[in-house]
Design a protein around this motif. Sequence first.
Motif, PDB file in Angstrom:
ATOM      1  N   THR A 151      -4.328  -5.001  12.614  1.00  0.00           N
ATOM      2  CA  THR A 151      -2.777  -5.601  12.445  1.00  0.00           C
ATOM      3  C   THR A 151      -2.364  -5.610  11.307  1.00  0.00           C
ATOM      4  O   THR A 151      -2.943  -5.341  10.317  1.00  0.00           O
ATOM      5  CB  THR A 151      -2.832  -7.273  12.781  1.00  0.00           C
ATOM      6  OG1 THR A 151      -3.366  -7.029  14.124  1.00  0.00           O
ATOM      7  CG2 THR A 151      -1.209  -7.655  12.721  1.00  0.00           C
ATOM      8  N   MET A 152      -1.431  -4.623  11.448  1.00  0.00           N
ATOM      9  CA  MET A 152      -0.632  -3.786   9.864  1.00  0.00           C
ATOM     10  C   MET A 152       0.020  -4.939   9.641  1.00  0.00           C
ATOM     11  O   MET A 152       1.262  -4.978   9.980  1.00  0.00           O
ATOM     12  CB  MET A 152       0.457  -2.447  10.698  1.00  0.00           C
ATOM     13  CG  MET A 152      -0.547  -1.357  10.391  1.00  0.00           C
ATOM     14  SD  MET A 152      -2.288  -0.511   9.962  1.00  0.00           S
ATOM     15  CE  MET A 152      -1.219   0.244   8.882  1.00  0.00           C
ATOM     16  N   GLU A 153      -0.212  -5.593   8.916  1.00  0.00           N
ATOM     17  CA  GLU A 153       0.628  -6.429   7.791  1.00  0.00           C
ATOM     18  C   GLU A 153       1.451  -6.579   6.662  1.00  0.00           C
ATOM     19  O   GLU A 153       1.129  -5.784   5.751  1.00  0.00           O
ATOM     20  CB  GLU A 153      -0.121  -7.938   7.632  1.00  0.00           C
ATOM     21  CG  GLU A 153      -1.443  -8.716   8.838  1.00  0.00           C
ATOM     22  CD  GLU A 153      -2.118  -9.803   8.338  1.00  0.00           C
ATOM     23  OE1 GLU A 153      -1.549 -10.537   7.257  1.00  0.00           O
ATOM     24  OE2 GLU A 153      -2.855  -9.358   9.078  1.00  0.00           O
ATOM     25  N   GLY A 154       2.626  -6.663   7.153  1.00  0.00           N
ATOM     26  CA  GLY A 154       3.731  -5.994   6.349  1.00  0.00           C
ATOM     27  C   GLY A 154       4.697  -7.848   5.484  1.00  0.00           C
ATOM     28  O   GLY A 154       4.200  -8.695   6.385  1.00  0.00           O
ATOM     29  N   SER A 155       5.680  -6.857   4.506  1.00  0.00           N
ATOM     30  CA  SER A 155       6.272  -7.634   3.625  1.00  0.00           C
ATOM     31  C   SER A 155       7.213  -8.521   5.059  1.00  0.00           C
ATOM     32  O   SER A 155       7.709  -8.936   5.293  1.00  0.00           O
ATOM     33  CB  SER A 155       6.597  -7.317   2.796  1.00  0.00           C
ATOM     34  OG  SER A 155       7.118  -8.388   2.465  1.00  0.00           O
ATOM     35  N   ARG A 156       8.023  -7.471   5.722  1.00  0.00           N
ATOM     36  CA  ARG A 156       9.262  -7.222   6.298  1.00  0.00           C
ATOM     37  C   ARG A 156       9.276  -7.426   7.488  1.00  0.00           C
ATOM     38  O   ARG A 156       9.392  -8.140   8.271  1.00  0.00           O
ATOM     39  CB  ARG A 156      10.321  -6.282   5.816  1.00  0.00           C
ATOM     40  CG  ARG A 156      11.449  -5.876   7.020  1.00  0.00           C
ATOM     41  CD  ARG A 156      11.968  -5.011   6.552  1.00  0.00           C
ATOM     42  NE  ARG A 156      11.155  -3.288   6.797  1.00  0.00           N
ATOM     43  CZ  ARG A 156      10.834  -2.877   7.945  1.00  0.00           C
ATOM     44  NH1 ARG A 156      11.382  -3.553   8.692  1.00  0.00           N
ATOM     45  NH2 ARG A 156      10.200  -2.545   7.764  1.00  0.00           N
ATOM     46  N   MET A 174       1.006  -1.219   0.205  1.00  0.00           N
ATOM     47  CA  MET A 174      -0.129   0.271   0.322  1.00  0.00           C
ATOM     48  C   MET A 174       0.629   1.006  -0.061  1.00  0.00           C
ATOM     49  O   MET A 174       1.947   1.701   0.723  1.00  0.00           O
ATOM     50  CB  MET A 174      -0.931   0.461   1.039  1.00  0.00           C
ATOM     51  CG  MET A 174      -1.954  -0.937   1.195  1.00  0.00           C
ATOM     52  SD  MET A 174      -2.697  -1.232   2.510  1.00  0.00           S
ATOM     53  CE  MET A 174      -4.184  -2.210   2.274  1.00  0.00           C
ATOM     54  N   LYS A 175       0.771   2.369  -0.213  1.00  0.00           N
ATOM     55  CA  LYS A 175       1.375   3.678  -0.594  1.00  0.00           C
ATOM     56  C   LYS A 175       1.097   3.566   1.573  1.00  0.00           C
ATOM     57  O   LYS A 175      -0.368   3.885   1.882  1.00  0.00           O
ATOM     58  CB  LYS A 175       0.453   5.006  -1.026  1.00  0.00           C
ATOM     59  CG  LYS A 175       0.816   4.491  -2.608  1.00  0.00           C
ATOM     60  CD  LYS A 175      -0.099   5.679  -3.676  1.00  0.00           C
ATOM     61  CE  LYS A 175       0.349   6.315  -4.742  1.00  0.00           C
ATOM     62  NZ  LYS A 175      -0.669   6.595  -5.708  1.00  0.00           N
ATOM     63  N   ASP A 176       2.141   4.026   1.987  1.00  0.00           N
ATOM     64  CA  ASP A 176       2.353   5.009   3.548  1.00  0.00           C
ATOM     65  C   ASP A 176       1.429   6.158   3.756  1.00  0.00           C
ATOM     66  O   ASP A 176       0.696   5.379   5.075  1.00  0.00           O
ATOM     67  CB  ASP A 176       3.348   5.164   3.493  1.00  0.00           C
ATOM     68  CG  ASP A 176       3.850   6.576   2.645  1.00  0.00           C
ATOM     69  OD1 ASP A 176       3.368   6.509   2.017  1.00  0.00           O
ATOM     70  OD2 ASP A 176       5.065   7.039   3.222  1.00  0.00           O
ATOM     71  N   SER A 177       0.570   7.022   2.567  1.00  0.00           N
ATOM     72  CA  SER A 177      -0.239   7.768   2.872  1.00  0.00           C
ATOM     73  C   SER A 177      -1.720   6.753   3.496  1.00  0.00           C
ATOM     74  O   SER A 177      -2.838   7.125   4.287  1.00  0.00           O
ATOM     75  CB  SER A 177      -0.874   8.465   1.934  1.00  0.00           C
ATOM     76  OG  SER A 177      -0.511   8.006   0.781  1.00  0.00           O
ATOM     77  N   ILE A 178      -1.693   5.767   2.719  1.00  0.00           N
ATOM     78  CA  ILE A 178      -3.367   4.827   2.438  1.00  0.00           C
ATOM     79  C   ILE A 178      -3.296   4.433   4.075  1.00  0.00           C
ATOM     80  O   ILE A 178      -4.258   3.904   4.191  1.00  0.00           O
ATOM     81  CB  ILE A 178      -3.170   4.316   1.357  1.00  0.00           C
ATOM     82  CG1 ILE A 178      -3.407   4.994   0.305  1.00  0.00           C
ATOM     83  CG2 ILE A 178      -4.205   3.125   1.695  1.00  0.00           C
ATOM     84  CD1 ILE A 178      -3.902   4.814  -1.325  1.00  0.00           C
ATOM     85  N   ALA A 179      -1.796   3.208   4.251  1.00  0.00           N
ATOM     86  CA  ALA A 179      -1.607   2.331   4.763  1.00  0.00           C
ATOM     87  C   ALA A 179      -2.278   4.159   6.296  1.00  0.00           C
ATOM     88  O   ALA A 179      -2.912   3.356   7.175  1.00  0.00           O
ATOM     89  CB  ALA A 179      -0.121   1.865   5.319  1.00  0.00           C
ATOM     90  N   GLU A 238       8.729   5.500   9.389  1.00  0.00           N
ATOM     91  CA  GLU A 238       7.999   5.626   7.962  1.00  0.00           C
ATOM     92  C   GLU A 238       8.763   4.322   7.162  1.00  0.00           C
ATOM     93  O   GLU A 238       7.406   4.201   6.460  1.00  0.00           O
ATOM     94  CB  GLU A 238       9.027   6.838   7.626  1.00  0.00           C
ATOM     95  CG  GLU A 238       8.658   8.465   8.365  1.00  0.00           C
ATOM     96  CD  GLU A 238       6.836   8.549   8.004  1.00  0.00           C
ATOM     97  OE1 GLU A 238       6.224   8.146   7.011  1.00  0.00           O
ATOM     98  OE2 GLU A 238       6.018   9.468   9.121  1.00  0.00           O
ATOM     99  N   GLU A 239      10.083   3.994   6.806  1.00  0.00           N
ATOM    100  CA  GLU A 239      10.175   2.862   6.415  1.00  0.00           C
ATOM    101  C   GLU A 239       8.727   1.918   6.964  1.00  0.00           C
ATOM    102  O   GLU A 239       8.796   1.091   5.489  1.00  0.00           O
ATOM    103  CB  GLU A 239      11.311   2.244   6.588  1.00  0.00           C
ATOM    104  CG  GLU A 239      11.842   1.556   7.616  1.00  0.00           C
ATOM    105  CD  GLU A 239      12.322   2.652   8.446  1.00  0.00           C
ATOM    106  OE1 GLU A 239      12.765   2.788   9.213  1.00  0.00           O
ATOM    107  OE2 GLU A 239      11.753   3.810   8.473  1.00  0.00           O
ATOM    108  N   ASP A 240       8.263   1.414   7.849  1.00  0.00           N
ATOM    109  CA  ASP A 240       7.399   0.315   8.200  1.00  0.00           C
ATOM    110  C   ASP A 240       6.453   0.902   7.635  1.00  0.00           C
ATOM    111  O   ASP A 240       5.654  -0.477   6.814  1.00  0.00           O
ATOM    112  CB  ASP A 240       7.093   0.703   9.690  1.00  0.00           C
ATOM    113  CG  ASP A 240       8.228   0.243  10.031  1.00  0.00           C
ATOM    114  OD1 ASP A 240       9.332  -1.101   9.929  1.00  0.00           O
ATOM    115  OD2 ASP A 240       8.633   0.112  11.728  1.00  0.00           O
ATOM    116  N   PHE A 241       5.558   1.771   7.003  1.00  0.00           N
ATOM    117  CA  PHE A 241       4.560   2.293   6.575  1.00  0.00           C
ATOM    118  C   PHE A 241       4.858   1.983   5.318  1.00  0.00           C
ATOM    119  O   PHE A 241       3.189   1.266   4.237  1.00  0.00           O
ATOM    120  CB  PHE A 241       4.211   3.192   7.216  1.00  0.00           C
ATOM    121  CG  PHE A 241       3.376   3.525   7.705  1.00  0.00           C
ATOM    122  CD1 PHE A 241       2.137   3.447   8.300  1.00  0.00           C
ATOM    123  CD2 PHE A 241       4.295   4.552   9.212  1.00  0.00           C
ATOM    124  CE1 PHE A 241       1.328   3.434   9.354  1.00  0.00           C
ATOM    125  CE2 PHE A 241       4.003   4.405  10.465  1.00  0.00           C
ATOM    126  CZ  PHE A 241       2.454   3.998  10.507  1.00  0.00           C
TER     127      PHE A 241
END
Length: 265
Positions: free
Chosen positions: A99-104, A79-84, A143-146
């Motif tokens: 829960t914010m599910e991230g690739s990393r 997702m774009k960070d702004s949308i997340a 920021e990099e997490d979003f």
Amino acid sequence: MKSIVFLDIDGTLSLYEKIPPSALEAIRIARQNGHKVFINTGRVRSEMREMMDLDLDGFCLSAGTEIWIGGRRLLYHPMKDSIAKQIQEHIYSLHFGYTMEGSRISFTDSINRRLFKKLYQQDTRQILFHRRSLFPSVTDMQEEDFRQIMKVQINYYGILKPEVILDSLPKHLIWTTYSNTGGEITDSHYSKGTAIDFVKNYYGGNYRTISAGDSDNDISMLKASDESIGMGNATQSVKQIVTYVTDDVRNAGLYNAFAHFGLLD
């Protein structure tokens, strides 16, 4: 004709994070016979752990937004960070667990953390709930997490209409329910079904596609395949649309389905 086989994880390939030996044997023989086998899951890469070490041809992750073939990542659409951030703010205002599910790396809030701990205490076979309860807090996100968030998982209590969850959010986002009190927000342009199209296009049109699943969030994948397998433990809505219903995941379901479609000959 050779086949590309797509497997859901929970309730299809494995049960409580354990893969039956018969399923591993079926995969080994099928690949030895020239067929290709992929995992096609809603799980994000950060939740795959040892699954990524399986000897497979590739992985379709986070509902079609990240695809690996032959050890290379060929599609990646977080997702774009702004949308997340917009989703996070909206769900927080509704007082739902999320829960914010991230690739990393994935992050969870205090409501979901308590829920995951409770569910694991009720059934200690549910290892995924234990792992999710150990996710770092959403308050620790940088920021990099979003910028690596693939989807957002939500839990709520009581009756809720999808339009409440999606209210004021960008129109390309969709809500998918997968339990009485939970579901996820994803990008409507991607799904387990679009993942099949991507992989088939990568290899060319000389393959038959076969998919296997057990729950309603597998339906886009099952419909996108030339042939489809419903596990014996699948929901009725899955069993009604598939080409073939096999045995339960605990009773050599995948092995018997592979045999039915001639993958083991």
